[in-house]
Scaffold this active site. Structure first.
Site, mmCIF file in Angstrom:
data_model
loop_
_atom_site.group_PDB
_atom_site.id
_atom_site.type_symbol
_atom_site.label_atom_id
_atom_site.label_comp_id
_atom_site.label_asym_id
_atom_site.label_seq_id
_atom_site.Cartn_x
_atom_site.Cartn_y
_atom_site.Cartn_z
ATOM 1 C CD GLU A 304 -2.711 -1.242 2.526
ATOM 2 O OE1 GLU A 304 -3.901 -1.499 2.418
ATOM 3 O OE2 GLU A 304 -2.152 -1.047 3.623
HETATM 4 C C1 TNX Z 1 -4.406 -4.233 4.956
HETATM 5 S S1 TNX Z 1 -2.563 -6.435 4.444
HETATM 6 C C2 TNX Z 1 -3.115 -3.946 5.336
HETATM 7 C C3 TNX Z 1 -2.858 -3.573 6.741
HETATM 8 C C4 TNX Z 1 -4.113 -3.447 7.543
HETATM 9 C C5 TNX Z 1 -5.044 -4.574 7.206
HETATM 10 C C6 TNX Z 1 -6.287 -4.585 8.028
HETATM 11 C C7 TNX Z 1 -1.634 -5.372 4.194
HETATM 12 C C8 TNX Z 1 -0.417 -5.812 3.561
HETATM 13 N N1 TNX Z 1 -1.992 -4.139 4.550
HETATM 14 O O1 TNX Z 1 -2.125 -2.363 6.777
HETATM 15 O O2 TNX Z 1 -3.779 -3.494 8.889
HETATM 16 O O3 TNX Z 1 -5.390 -4.485 5.847
HETATM 17 O O4 TNX Z 1 -7.057 -5.718 7.756
#
Ligand code: TNX
Length: 488
Positions: A304
Site C-alpha cells: 500500500e
Molecule cells: C491491509 S494487508 C493492510 C494492513 C491493515 C489490514 C487490516 C496489508 C499488507 N496491509 O495495513 O492493517 O489491511 O485488515
C-alpha cells in the site's frame, strides 16, 4: 486420532494403550543439550496436570517399559527436517525423527493424544492414557506462519511468548512480527533511537505505546527457537512509515516531521525515496535486526505504498532488496513487490490481488495469506465485537475450506512456499482480544499448511475441531465458540 490438528499424514490405530504414571520418565538419545531441552519441554507440559515429576534421562537404546523415548537415532531421511514417526504401544511411547525439530513436532502430537485436561495448569485426576497408534507424519509446506501486528497496538515479550506457544501447539513454524507502521515503531535501533522513543510512544486511538529493546527481541527469538519457530521481523516501508517520518525530519522530502498518527487510515505516508538518509536508515535497521535474527528472512513490507510513485517504488524495493541481501538475508515483501525486479531468493506474500502470479513469473516463491481466508482480523460475522470486514466476514469454515495449490490463477503448488495467518491489531488491545480473533481460525490455517490436501474435508475437520474446545480452554485461550462447531 479424532482430536489431532493438524491431521497427520498417516495414522494407524493399534492394539492396547499406554498409561502415563508417576514412574514414567522421558529418555532421549543422543543425550545432547538440544534433545535434553526437548525432553524438558515435554516434561514441563506434562508435570502440572499429572502432578508427576517426569525426568529427562539420556538413553542408550530404548528404555524399560513404561517410559517415553525420543530419538534421532536411525531417523528416516524421508521424514525431512520436521517429520517424525510416533509409536504408542502399551510398553512405551517412542518417537524417531531425522532432526530435533521433528521430535518437537511429535511432542505436540503426543500432547494432543492425551486427554484435554493434560493442558491444565493444576493437578487433574487422570487417568493419563494414550490409545496405541502409529503416526508417520511430515508437513506439506515449509512455511507455516502466524503474523502478529505489534505496531497498531503494542504487545510485549510476555504476550508474544504466549502467542508463540499457541503457534507451536499447532505445528506452525514462523512468527512474522509486523514491527512498524504509521501508528508505531516497536523495535529499538541503536543508530536511530528516536524511532522507538518517539515513534513508539503511542498507538491506535491514543492507546499506550511501547517498543521492544534489542534485548527483548533477542529473548523472543531465543524463546521461539526452543519451539522451532523462526522469527521473521518486518519493517514496513516505504509506506506505512508515519512513525518514522515523525521521528526524523530528514526522512521527509520536505524536511518537515509530521505529527504522530493514531487513526487507522492507510496509504498516506512514504519515506523520501530520493534522500540518502532513507537508505542509511534502512541499512542500519536491517543490519541491527539481521544480527539478532538467526532465520533467513527479513520482511520489508512494501504494501500500500500509495504515496510513492510507481517508478520510485520499484527503485526503492530493488535497492532495499540489495541491502537485505548484503546482510545475508532473503527479502520477503507483500505481493506489491512483484512490481520490482526480484532475486530468485526473494518471497512475495499474497494478500488480495493477482500480483502473486507476477511474482511467480519473475521467479519468486509466494506465501499465501488471502485476506478473505487467512486474515484473522476479519470479523466472523456482523456481530463480532472486534475486527474489521473490508475483505468480508470470515467464519471458521471459510478460513478452512481452501487450498494453496488452487487458490490463485498462475500460482501452482510448487510456487507456494507456504501459508500464513495474519492478525492486524487496529481493534485489539489485549492478549484475550488476540485469542478471540485468532482462535479457532488459526488451527485451520495450520492444518492447510501441514496436512496433505487429500483427505481434508470440513465435515470431518469440524469434529476434530470440536475436541479442541476443552483443550483451548485448559490452555487459557479466549477462543470464539463458532456456531458452526458442536463444541465438546
Ligand atoms: C491491509 S494487508 C493492510 C494492513 C491493515 C489490514 C487490516 C496489508 C499488507 N496491509 O495495513 O492493517 O489491511 O485488515
Amino acid at each position: 486420532m479424532v482430536g489431532l490438528i493438524p491431521k497427520p499424514a498417516s495414522a494407524v490405530v493399534a492394539e492396547g494403550q499406554f498409561r502415563l504414571t508417576a514412574e514414567t520418565d522421558i529418555y532421549v538419545e543422543p543425550g545432547t543439550e538440544e534433545l535434553i531441552q526437548i525432553g524438558e519441554y515435554l516434561a514441563a507440559r506434562l508435570n502440572p496436570a499429572t502432578g508427576f515429576a517426569l525426568e529427562v534421562v539420556p538413553a542408550d537404546g530404548p528404555p524399560a517399559p513404561g517410559n517415553i523415548y525420543l530419538t534421532t537415532q536411525d531417523g528416516e531421511p524421508a521424514l525431512g527436517e520436521e517429520g517424525y514417526l510416533l509409536m504408542v504401544r502399551s510398553e512405551r511411547v517412542s518417537v524417531v525423527a531425522q532432526q530435533p525439530a521433528g521430535l518437537f513436532r511429535a511432542v505436540q502430537t503426543l500432547r494432543q493424544l492425551l486427554p484435554a485436561a493434560i493442558e491444565s495448569a493444576t493437578v487433574q485426576p487422570g487417568p493419563w492414557v494414550i490409545p496405541a497408534i502409529t503416526i508417520r507424519d511430515r508437513p506439506r509446506f515449509e512455511w507455516r506462519g502466524g503474523m502478529l501486528d505489534v505496531a497498531r497496538h503494542f504487545f510485549g515479550v510476555e504476550d508474544i511468548q504466549r502467542f508463540i506457544d499457541r503457534l507451536a501447539y499447532y505445528k506452525l513454524n514462523r512468527l512474522h512480527l509486523h514491527l512498524t507502521d504509521d501508528q508505531g515503531w516497536r523495535i529499538m535501533s541503536e543508530s536511530w533511537p528516536r524511532l522507538a522513543l518517539h515513534g513508539g510512544s503511542t498507538a491506535v486511538g491514543g492507546d499506550p505505546g511501547g517498543y521492544l529493546s534489542l534485548q527483548d527481541y533477542a529473548e523472543i527469538v531465543a524463546y521461539a527457537q526452543r519451539r522451532y519457530v523462526v522469527v521473521v521481523p518486518e519493517i514496513d516501508m516505504p509506506g506505512h512509515t508515519n512513525a518514522a517520518l515523525a521521528s526524523y525530519p530528514e526522512l521527509n522530502c520536505d524536511g518537515v516531521a509530521p505529527p504522530l498518527y493514531t487513526g487507522i487510515e492507510v496509504g498516506f505516508s512514504s519515506l523520501c525515496v530520493e534522500r540518502e538518509a532513507t537508505y542509511r536508515l534502512v541499512d542500519d535497521v536491517v543490519r541491527e535486526l539481521a544480527a539478532l535474527t538467526p532465520g533467513e528472512y527479513i520482511h520489508i513490507g512494501g504494501d500500500e505504498a500509495k504515496a510513492t510513485s510507481e517508478a520510485d517504488y520499484r527503485h526503492f524495493i530493488e535497492r532495499v532488496q540489495g541491502i537485505v541481501h548484503s546482510h545475508d538475508k532473503r527479502m520477503v515483501g507483500w505481493e506489491e513487490i512483484a512490481q520490482a525486479d526480484l532475486l530468485p531468493t526473494s518471497v512475495a506474500q499474497h494478500w488480495h490481488s493477482d500480483l502473486a502470479a507476477t511474482a511467480v513469473k519473475r521467479g519468486a516463491k509466494v506465501i499465501l495469506s488471502p485476506a478473505s481466508r487467512a486474515y484473522l482480523d476479519m470479523q466472523y460475522d456482523p456481530s463480532t465485537p472486534l475486527g474489521l470486514h473490508w475483505a468480508g466476514f470470515v467464519e471458521v469454515r471459510d478460513s478452512y475450506e481452501w487450498d494453496p495449490a488452487t487458490q490463485l490463477a498462475g500460482v501452482a503448488e510448487q510456487d507456494v512456499l507456504g501459508v500464513e495467518a495474519a492478525l492486524w491489531s487496529e481493534t485489539l488491545r489485549t492478549l484475550a482480544d488476540v485469542d478471540y480473533l485468532a482462535f479457532p481460525r488459526l488451527l485451520g490455517i495450520a492444518e492447510i499448511g501441514w496436512s496433505p490436501a487429500a483427505g481434508r474435508a470440513w465435515e470431518e475437520y469440524r469434529k476434530r475441531l470440536a475436541a479442541h474446545g476443552p483443550r483451548l480452554a485448559a490452555l487459557g485461550v479466549n477462543f470464539y465458540r463458532s456456531p458452526q462447531v458442536e463444541w465438546e
